[in-house]
Design a protein around this motif. Structure first.
Motif, PDB file in Angstrom:
ATOM      1  N   THR A 158      22.727 -93.253 -23.951  1.00  0.00           N
ATOM      2  CA  THR A 158      21.303 -93.234 -23.661  1.00  0.00           C
ATOM      3  C   THR A 158      20.929 -91.913 -23.000  1.00  0.00           C
ATOM      4  O   THR A 158      21.779 -91.056 -22.749  1.00  0.00           O
ATOM      5  N   ALA A 159      19.657 -91.726 -22.749  1.00  0.00           N
ATOM      6  CA  ALA A 159      19.131 -90.555 -22.040  1.00  0.00           C
ATOM      7  C   ALA A 159      17.714 -90.916 -21.613  1.00  0.00           C
ATOM      8  O   ALA A 159      17.122 -91.879 -22.124  1.00  0.00           O
ATOM      9  N   SER A 160      17.165 -90.146 -20.695  1.00  0.00           N
ATOM     10  CA  SER A 160      15.801 -90.424 -20.258  1.00  0.00           C
ATOM     11  C   SER A 160      14.837 -90.267 -21.429  1.00  0.00           C
ATOM     12  O   SER A 160      15.098 -89.504 -22.368  1.00  0.00           O
ATOM     13  N   ALA A 161      13.725 -90.988 -21.378  1.00  0.00           N
ATOM     14  CA  ALA A 161      12.727 -90.894 -22.446  1.00  0.00           C
ATOM     15  C   ALA A 161      12.198 -89.469 -22.571  1.00  0.00           C
ATOM     16  O   ALA A 161      11.951 -88.972 -23.678  1.00  0.00           O
ATOM     17  N   GLU A 162      12.027 -88.800 -21.429  1.00  0.00           N
ATOM     18  CA  GLU A 162      11.505 -87.434 -21.446  1.00  0.00           C
ATOM     19  C   GLU A 162      12.463 -86.476 -22.145  1.00  0.00           C
ATOM     20  O   GLU A 162      12.045 -85.633 -22.950  1.00  0.00           O
ATOM     21  N   GLU A 163      13.752 -86.607 -21.858  1.00  0.00           N
ATOM     22  CA  GLU A 163      14.741 -85.744 -22.511  1.00  0.00           C
ATOM     23  C   GLU A 163      14.818 -86.046 -24.009  1.00  0.00           C
ATOM     24  O   GLU A 163      14.916 -85.132 -24.831  1.00  0.00           O
ATOM     25  N   ARG A 164      14.729 -87.306 -24.357  1.00  0.00           N
ATOM     26  CA  ARG A 164      14.781 -87.665 -25.779  1.00  0.00           C
ATOM     27  C   ARG A 164      13.564 -87.125 -26.524  1.00  0.00           C
ATOM     28  O   ARG A 164      13.668 -86.684 -27.668  1.00  0.00           O
ATOM     29  N   ALA A 165      12.413 -87.155 -25.861  1.00  0.00           N
ATOM     30  CA  ALA A 165      11.206 -86.594 -26.480  1.00  0.00           C
ATOM     31  C   ALA A 165      11.329 -85.080 -26.645  1.00  0.00           C
ATOM     32  O   ALA A 165      10.894 -84.524 -27.658  1.00  0.00           O
ATOM     33  N   ARG A 166      11.929 -84.409 -25.662  1.00  0.00           N
ATOM     34  CA  ARG A 166      12.133 -82.960 -25.791  1.00  0.00           C
ATOM     35  C   ARG A 166      13.048 -82.651 -26.972  1.00  0.00           C
ATOM     36  O   ARG A 166      12.796 -81.714 -27.740  1.00  0.00           O
ATOM     37  N   ARG A 167      14.102 -83.434 -27.124  1.00  0.00           N
ATOM     38  CA  ARG A 167      15.021 -83.209 -28.241  1.00  0.00           C
ATOM     39  C   ARG A 167      14.326 -83.430 -29.582  1.00  0.00           C
ATOM     40  O   ARG A 167      14.497 -82.649 -30.522  1.00  0.00           O
ATOM     41  N   ARG A 168      13.554 -84.504 -29.671  1.00  0.00           N
ATOM     42  CA  ARG A 168      12.862 -84.811 -30.921  1.00  0.00           C
ATOM     43  C   ARG A 168      11.829 -83.721 -31.233  1.00  0.00           C
ATOM     44  O   ARG A 168      11.648 -83.341 -32.397  1.00  0.00           O
ATOM     45  N   THR A 169      11.163 -83.198 -30.206  1.00  0.00           N
ATOM     46  CA  THR A 169      10.189 -82.121 -30.405  1.00  0.00           C
ATOM     47  C   THR A 169      10.887 -80.886 -30.970  1.00  0.00           C
ATOM     48  O   THR A 169      10.405 -80.268 -31.931  1.00  0.00           O
ATOM     49  N   ARG A 170      12.016 -80.505 -30.369  1.00  0.00           N
ATOM     50  CA  ARG A 170      12.758 -79.339 -30.859  1.00  0.00           C
ATOM     51  C   ARG A 170      13.220 -79.546 -32.291  1.00  0.00           C
ATOM     52  O   ARG A 170      13.155 -78.626 -33.127  1.00  0.00           O
ATOM     53  N   ASP A 171      13.701 -80.745 -32.602  1.00  0.00           N
ATOM     54  CA  ASP A 171      14.187 -81.028 -33.955  1.00  0.00           C
ATOM     55  C   ASP A 171      13.068 -80.887 -34.982  1.00  0.00           C
ATOM     56  O   ASP A 171      13.257 -80.288 -36.050  1.00  0.00           O
ATOM     57  N   ARG A 172      11.920 -81.446 -34.671  1.00  0.00           N
ATOM     58  CA  ARG A 172      10.796 -81.387 -35.625  1.00  0.00           C
ATOM     59  C   ARG A 172      10.313 -79.957 -35.817  1.00  0.00           C
ATOM     60  O   ARG A 172      10.001 -79.540 -36.935  1.00  0.00           O
ATOM     61  N   GLN A 173      10.255 -79.218 -34.731  1.00  0.00           N
ATOM     62  CA  GLN A 173       9.837 -77.820 -34.850  1.00  0.00           C
ATOM     63  C   GLN A 173      10.831 -77.027 -35.682  1.00  0.00           C
ATOM     64  O   GLN A 173      10.436 -76.185 -36.502  1.00  0.00           O
ATOM     65  N   ALA A 174      12.133 -77.297 -35.507  1.00  0.00           N
ATOM     66  CA  ALA A 174      13.162 -76.603 -36.279  1.00  0.00           C
ATOM     67  C   ALA A 174      13.058 -76.919 -37.762  1.00  0.00           C
ATOM     68  O   ALA A 174      13.431 -76.100 -38.615  1.00  0.00           O
ATOM     69  N   GLN A 175      12.531 -78.098 -38.074  1.00  0.00           N
ATOM     70  CA  GLN A 175      12.366 -78.503 -39.473  1.00  0.00           C
ATOM     71  C   GLN A 175      11.037 -78.037 -40.053  1.00  0.00           C
ATOM     72  O   GLN A 175      10.735 -78.301 -41.220  1.00  0.00           O
ATOM     73  N   GLY A 176      10.245 -77.344 -39.238  1.00  0.00           N
ATOM     74  CA  GLY A 176       8.983 -76.805 -39.731  1.00  0.00           C
ATOM     75  C   GLY A 176       7.794 -77.732 -39.586  1.00  0.00           C
ATOM     76  O   GLY A 176       6.712 -77.452 -40.116  1.00  0.00           O
ATOM     77  N   HIS A 177       7.957 -78.845 -38.857  1.00  0.00           N
ATOM     78  CA  HIS A 177       6.851 -79.778 -38.650  1.00  0.00           C
ATOM     79  C   HIS A 177       6.088 -79.419 -37.374  1.00  0.00           C
ATOM     80  O   HIS A 177       6.650 -78.880 -36.421  1.00  0.00           O
ATOM     81  N   ILE A 178       4.809 -79.730 -37.343  1.00  0.00           N
ATOM     82  CA  ILE A 178       4.025 -79.601 -36.117  1.00  0.00           C
ATOM     83  C   ILE A 178       4.485 -80.688 -35.160  1.00  0.00           C
ATOM     84  O   ILE A 178       4.601 -81.862 -35.535  1.00  0.00           O
ATOM     85  N   ALA A 179       4.766 -80.316 -33.919  1.00  0.00           N
ATOM     86  CA  ALA A 179       5.309 -81.287 -32.976  1.00  0.00           C
ATOM     87  C   ALA A 179       4.644 -81.132 -31.615  1.00  0.00           C
ATOM     88  O   ALA A 179       4.704 -80.064 -31.002  1.00  0.00           O
ATOM     89  N   ASN A 180       4.014 -82.194 -31.150  1.00  0.00           N
ATOM     90  CA  ASN A 180       3.383 -82.217 -29.835  1.00  0.00           C
ATOM     91  C   ASN A 180       4.213 -83.109 -28.916  1.00  0.00           C
ATOM     92  O   ASN A 180       4.422 -84.296 -29.208  1.00  0.00           O
ATOM     93  N   TYR A 181       4.693 -82.541 -27.815  1.00  0.00           N
ATOM     94  CA  TYR A 181       5.593 -83.273 -26.924  1.00  0.00           C
ATOM     95  C   TYR A 181       4.979 -84.583 -26.434  1.00  0.00           C
ATOM     96  O   TYR A 181       5.643 -85.634 -26.451  1.00  0.00           O
ATOM     97  N   ASP A 182       3.733 -84.572 -25.998  1.00  0.00           N
ATOM     98  CA  ASP A 182       3.115 -85.787 -25.456  1.00  0.00           C
ATOM     99  C   ASP A 182       3.029 -86.880 -26.505  1.00  0.00           C
ATOM    100  O   ASP A 182       3.273 -88.062 -26.213  1.00  0.00           O
TER     101      ASP A 182
END
Length: 238
Positions: A158-182
């Motif tokens: 597991t990990a904190s929700a905030e850290e998981r959201a940061r990871r998902r944001t980075r992943d989406r941006q790396a794939q070329g998708h628009i990603a808003n952290y909030d």
């Protein structure tokens, strides 16, 4: 590649919430042990992708369940010519859809699809067939509790929700998708709510699972900890 232990554990179950790092840890661990890596979430994502492609109402449990029974899903290790960053290849009806599985549309609907009993029953049967072959690291949300409850090693990452959201944001941006952290944090929390409170196979650690918090730990360090755990288990059983 040689196995890390003389008599390695044949089946390793890894569960955890979205973006906890379980998939990365599972993949690296499988590489170290020369095991099959099976991300079971890709199977639910494949059903979700197919439902969206066929314009099936995601809220129509009967139609989605029927699709899950009929769909042809194949999962392969990465092969020559596929060096594009993928960790496995997923085909539906012979079509490579590996990267389509990580689109925002699939992210937004996969928890609903995976909450349906008929869908889970069909996917679990397919997953157990993989697990019974042995030499597999299987990653998902109900592997230790439902799919392979007799797995000799169960991990819950597991990990904190905030850290998981940061990871998902980075992943989406790396794939070329628009990603808003909030927006992504809100989606992570929403998916946690669905996954943890669904009627069938809710997300929770098995009673005998080893809990690992990946918030401040790199995947490689977690893998080293697990390998040490395996070596100690094998030594104690000799």
């Amino acid at each position: 590649m040689a196995n890390e232990t003389k008599e390695p554990i044949a089946m390793i179950a890894i569960d955890g919430p979205a973006a906890s790092g379980k998939s990365t840890v599972g993949r690296l661990l499988a590489e170290k042990l020369n095991y099959l890596y099976l991300d079971t979430g890709s199977m639910y994502r494949a059903v979700t992708w197919a439902a969206l492609q066929e314009e099936i109402d995601i809220e129509d449990e009967t139609a989605v369940t029927q699709l899950a029974h009929n769909i042809e899903i194949e999962i392969f290790p990465v092969r020559d010519g596929e060096a594009d960053g993928r960790h496995y290849t997923v085909h539906v009806a012979g079509q490579d859809i590996t990267w389509q599985l990580r689109t925002p549309a699939v992210d937004a609907n996969v928890s609903q699809v995976s909450s349906y009993l008929g869908v889970r029953q069909e996917m679990v049967a397919r997953q157990r067939a993989f697990g019974e072959r042995g030499a597999v690291v299987m990653v998902g949300r109900d592997i230790g509790t439902v799919v392979m409850p007799d797995a000799p090693l169960k991990l819950y990452i597991t990990a904190s929700a905030e850290e998981r959201a940061r990871r998902r944001t980075r992943d989406r941006q790396a794939q070329g998708h628009i990603a808003n952290y909030d927006d992504i944090l809100a989606d992570v929390l929403r998916r946690d709510q669905i996954d943890s409170n669904r009627e069938h196979s809710p997300l929770r650690p098995a009673t005998d699972a080893v809990l690992i918090d990946s918030t401040a730990q790199p995947p490689a360090a977690i893998v080293d900890t697990i390998l040490k755990m395996i070596r100690e288990t094998v030594t104690s059983n000799q």
